[in-house]
Motif scaffolding. Structure first.
Motif, PDB file in Angstrom:
ATOM      1  N   PRO A 197      11.885  11.647  -5.110  1.00 54.99           N
ATOM      2  CA  PRO A 197      12.107  10.207  -5.193  1.00 54.99           C
ATOM      3  C   PRO A 197      10.776   9.442  -5.223  1.00 54.99           C
ATOM      4  O   PRO A 197       9.772   9.915  -4.695  1.00 54.99           O
ATOM      5  N   VAL A 198      10.785   8.257  -5.854  1.00 56.30           N
ATOM      6  CA  VAL A 198       9.595   7.397  -5.895  1.00 56.30           C
ATOM      7  C   VAL A 198       9.865   6.199  -4.984  1.00 56.30           C
ATOM      8  O   VAL A 198      10.826   5.462  -5.178  1.00 56.30           O
ATOM      9  N   ILE A 199       9.010   6.031  -3.976  1.00 59.34           N
ATOM     10  CA  ILE A 199       9.224   5.013  -2.942  1.00 59.34           C
ATOM     11  C   ILE A 199       8.158   3.932  -3.036  1.00 59.34           C
ATOM     12  O   ILE A 199       6.971   4.229  -3.172  1.00 59.34           O
ATOM     13  N   THR A 200       8.584   2.669  -2.950  1.00 55.47           N
ATOM     14  CA  THR A 200       7.640   1.552  -2.863  1.00 55.47           C
ATOM     15  C   THR A 200       7.736   0.946  -1.469  1.00 55.47           C
ATOM     16  O   THR A 200       8.835   0.718  -0.963  1.00 55.47           O
ATOM     17  N   VAL A 201       6.579   0.688  -0.858  1.00 55.84           N
ATOM     18  CA  VAL A 201       6.536   0.076   0.474  1.00 55.84           C
ATOM     19  C   VAL A 201       6.231  -1.407   0.287  1.00 55.84           C
ATOM     20  O   VAL A 201       5.226  -1.773  -0.319  1.00 55.84           O
ATOM     21  N   MET A 202       7.137  -2.275   0.794  1.00 57.52           N
ATOM     22  CA  MET A 202       6.974  -3.723   0.633  1.00 57.52           C
ATOM     23  C   MET A 202       7.143  -4.435   1.968  1.00 57.52           C
ATOM     24  O   MET A 202       7.648  -3.852   2.930  1.00 57.52           O
ATOM     25  N   GLY A 203       6.747  -5.702   2.000  1.00 54.80           N
ATOM     26  CA  GLY A 203       6.890  -6.482   3.230  1.00 54.80           C
ATOM     27  C   GLY A 203       5.850  -7.573   3.324  1.00 54.80           C
ATOM     28  O   GLY A 203       5.019  -7.747   2.425  1.00 54.80           O
ATOM     29  N   HIS A 204       5.875  -8.318   4.440  1.00 50.97           N
ATOM     30  CA  HIS A 204       4.953  -9.437   4.658  1.00 50.97           C
ATOM     31  C   HIS A 204       3.534  -8.927   4.961  1.00 50.97           C
ATOM     32  O   HIS A 204       3.365  -7.811   5.449  1.00 50.97           O
ATOM     33  N   VAL A 205       2.545  -9.759   4.665  1.00 46.25           N
ATOM     34  CA  VAL A 205       1.159  -9.389   4.923  1.00 46.25           C
ATOM     35  C   VAL A 205       0.954  -9.113   6.423  1.00 46.25           C
ATOM     36  O   VAL A 205       1.511  -9.797   7.277  1.00 46.25           O
ATOM     37  N   ASP A 206       0.195  -8.075   6.745  1.00 47.73           N
ATOM     38  CA  ASP A 206      -0.148  -7.702   8.119  1.00 47.73           C
ATOM     39  C   ASP A 206       1.048  -7.225   8.949  1.00 47.73           C
ATOM     40  O   ASP A 206       1.008  -7.262  10.170  1.00 47.73           O
ATOM     41  N   HIS A 207       2.103  -6.786   8.270  1.00 42.43           N
ATOM     42  CA  HIS A 207       3.232  -6.202   9.016  1.00 42.43           C
ATOM     43  C   HIS A 207       3.100  -4.681   9.122  1.00 42.43           C
ATOM     44  O   HIS A 207       3.973  -4.023   9.677  1.00 42.43           O
ATOM     45  N   GLY A 208       2.029  -4.134   8.542  1.00 42.79           N
ATOM     46  CA  GLY A 208       1.725  -2.715   8.712  1.00 42.79           C
ATOM     47  C   GLY A 208       2.219  -1.796   7.616  1.00 42.79           C
ATOM     48  O   GLY A 208       2.554  -0.645   7.875  1.00 42.79           O
ATOM     49  N   LYS A 209       2.233  -2.297   6.354  1.00 45.56           N
ATOM     50  CA  LYS A 209       2.708  -1.467   5.234  1.00 45.56           C
ATOM     51  C   LYS A 209       1.788  -0.258   5.031  1.00 45.56           C
ATOM     52  O   LYS A 209       2.234   0.883   5.027  1.00 45.56           O
TER      53      LYS A 209
END
Length: 695
Positions: A197-209
């Protein structure tokens, strides 16, 4: 099974391609486009047998058919050649079976088959006809067409002109893109095997992606980057319990959407990182809406649970506001509490990723020509164009020739995510390659082709196509032409992005707009947020073919320029009912705007003065455009419109001014408004009447 081209078979049978095409369609019901089309060997043998039987029946029959063919092409011949043929009429029996004239005639037709696109220059056509450009131009003048040597003529004109010179003009078959798609459809159904699987990590800045990804692959990425923020798109593979997972670490949802806007859907699963001590932030909400628009499954990683103020339940509560209900709360959204710092919950998160991937049954065929997407690219001083590719199907090898968007090349070297040289890469594996002619764009698709020459030709064709499309400028959906697009069947869903000054307005607009859905078109609000209209909103609108509606807010400078570039429709309103009425009217084809707003200029308030019996006077600097006396103005504070009125006075020093241009300072006062503050923006505008479009 071997195949043969129509013109090759026609040569063997000693007839013209035109006659053979007619025979194939009428007697054998075989559909062929032109002389370059191919037919099966079995069909070719049947046709050969039929012709040999006819030949045995009688010579006279063959002679008659020869005369028929001769008559068919007689109208192509110019007067001079008619006279020449009359002189040589007695020489027809030179060959036993009377092939002399037919062979010459057929060969002329065969030799002078000219392939062309929609247009061709006079010079090119004269070269292909084997005639001087003067002769060709002369014939064009006789036809009533005035064209210089480098001018282009259309297919119909070229066809008529070719008849004068005993030649046949045919359109080139557009084989490039369709052949690739057909090949994909034929091969993808067989020999499918499981792929990572191909996974993308997303989220708010400085949330620890990146820290979370770092904890997973046990390598320090964050330390090498400025300020601990991811500066580029990276792709990495991780092995867990014998299974491989590919991670894409992006700088945010902007890149995710920008790639989707280019037609690159490369992500199978999104890990949405939310800090347990911070909750859902504006960028988190945008990431959720981007994932929903892309229809990609999400796993929520509630990070930083080791912090003192961590509250995972609060995060789950906030997720419900976006339609994401945690599994332990009776929903179907997987939520995993993790800590990138202590490594707690990492194994559970990876197990959930593998489980979600298993449910999706991700498959690919490694035994075929490779294809995939560009994840990132750059120009390296020492190595030239360098691109990170994600192979999505097939296997890519060193030495393969590939076409990537409008660029091409032969792979000279290939490296894995750890910088190690490799010779091949299968499905879902990211690789860095050298050998391309230019730097491709992130999101460009790549296809493996048979050789570099083919790749170069295809790239040139694509460049021409891009140039044409740019000139024609494909039209995005807008309220003005929405009704016509619905009727033509181009629009089944109207996507809307709502930006407003307060959350309550967004909810009210969302509910009211979604109620406007009917049988022909469904209205969907794909994103709603508080604040000014930004470039990110325009990017999402471009990717989703959406209209942006602003309620009591304005677009910033970057958003305006991006909207013009991407042809995205931005509408701003002060009254909620006007927005609803406009959408409703657009859907039934009744929207006929009579006035258009023209922004004259913007001024920034630098200082304020309170004068008794007059009110507040503002000292301003004109940022762009101009301010004119008595023009309509709106006061904008932090991207939100707080008041609309007119200028009551405009002065330069002590004198009244009719207008003040950009780069100058001025003093102004606004009718019925004294709550002016430093830093406010005054936007001057006028309403211009526009003529209604004739039906």
């Amino acid at each position: 099974m071997s195949k043969i081209r129509v013109y090759e078979l026609a040569k063997e049978l000693e007839i013209s391609s035109k006659d053979l095409i007619a025979i194939l369609q009428e007697e054998f019901s075989i559909e062929v486009k032109n002389h370059m089309s191919v037919i099966e060997e079995e069909d070719a043998e049947l046709i050969k047998e039929l012709f040999s039987e006819k030949a045995k029946d009688s010579k006279e029959e063959k002679e008659t058919s020869s005369e028929d063919i001769k008559e068919k092409y007689e109208h192509l011949v110019v007067d001079a050649s008619k006279k020449s043929r009359k002189k040589n009429k007695g020489k027809n029996n030179r060959n036993d079976d009377g092939d002399g004239v037919r062979e010459t005639n057929d060969n002329n037709v065969e030799e002078k088959i000219i392939e062309m696109d929609e247009t061709i220059t006079v010079k090119e056509l004269s070269e292909k006809l084997g005639k001087s450009s003067t002769e060709v131009i002369k014939q064009l003048i006789f036809m009533g067409v005035m064209a210089a040597i480098n001018q282009e003529i259309d297919f119909e004109t070229a066809e008529k002109l070719a008849e004068k010179f005993e030649a046949l003009v045919v359109k080139k078959e557009a084989e490039v893109d369709t052949d690739e798609e057909l090949e994909d459809d034929e091969i993808e159904d067989t020999n499918l095997q499981k792929r990572p699987p191909v996974i993308t990590v997303m989220g708010h800045v400085d949330h620890g992606k990146t820290s979370l990804l770092d904890a997973i692959r046990k390598a320090k990425v964050t330390e090498t980057e400025a300020g601990g923020i991811t500066q580029h798109i990276g792709a990495y593979t991780v092995n867990i319990n014998g299974e491989t997972i590919t991670f894409l670490d992006t700088p945010g949802h902007e890149a995710f959407t920008a790639m989707r806007a280019r037609g690159a859907q490369i992500t199978d699963i999104v890990i949405l990182v939310v800090a347990a001590d911070d909750g859902i932030m504006p960028q988190t909400a945008e990431a959720i809406n981007h994932c929903k628009a892309a229809n990609v499954p999400m796993i929520v990683a509630i990070n930083k649970i080791d912090r003192a103020g961590a509250n995972p339940d609060k995060v789950k509560q906030e997720l419900t506001e976006y339609g994401l209900i945690a599994e332990d709360w009776g929903g179907d959204t997987i939520t995993v509490p993790v800590s990138a710092h202590t490594k707690e919950g990492i194994d559970t998160l990876l197990e959930m990723v593998l489980l979600t991937a298993e449910m999706q049954e991700l498959q690919a065929n490694p035994n075929r020509n490779s294809r995939g997407t560009v994840v990132e690219s750059k120009l390296d001083k020492g190595r030239g164009p360098v691109a990170t590719l994600l192979v999505q199907n097939g296997t890519l090898h060193v030495g393969d020739s590939i076409i990537v968007g409008t660029t091409y090349g032969r792979i000279r070297a290939m490296f894995d995510d750890k910088g190690k040289k490799i010779k091949s890469a299968g499905p879902s594996i990211p690789v860095e390659i050298l050998g391309l002619s230019e730097v491709p764009a992130a999101g460009d698709r790549f296809h493996e082709v048979k050789d570099e020459k083919t790749a170069r030709e295809m790239a040139e064709k694509r460049k021409d196509k891009v140039r044409e499309e740019y000139l024609q400028s494909t039209h995005k959906v807008s309220l003005e032409d929405l009704y016509s697009q619905i009727k033509e069947g181009k629009v089944k869903e109207l996507n809307i992005i709502v930006k407003a000054d307060v959350q309550g307005s967004i909810e009210a607009l969302k509910q009211s707009l979604q109620k406007l859905s009917n049988d022909e078109v469904k209205v969907r609000v794909i994103h709603g947020a508080v604040g000014a209209i930004t470039e990110t909103d325009v990017t999402l609108a471009a990717a989703s073919n959406a209209v942006v509606i602003g309620f009591n807010v304005r677009p910033d400078g970057n958003a305006v320029s991006a909207a013009e570039k991407e042809a995205v429709d931005i509408k701003t309103y002060r009254i909620i009912y006007n927005a609803i009425d406009d959408i409703k009217a657009a859907m039934v084809g009744m929207l006929e705007p009579e006035y258009k707003e023209v922004v004259l200029g913007k001024a920034e308030i630098r200082q304020t003065y309170k004068i008794s019996n007059v009110g507040t006077i503002a000292g301003c600097y004109i940022l762009d455009g101009k301010l004119t006396r008595n023009s309509s103005v709106r006061v904008i504070r932090d991207g939100i419109v707080i008041f609309e009125s007119q200028l009551s006075s405009l002065k330069r020093f002590k004198d009244d001014a009719k207008e003040v241009a950009a780069g100058y300072e001025c003093g102004l006062s606004i009718e019925k408004f004294n709550d002016i503050k430093e830093g406010d923006i005054v936007e001057a505008y006028t309403m211009e009447e526009i003529k209604k479009k004739e039906l």
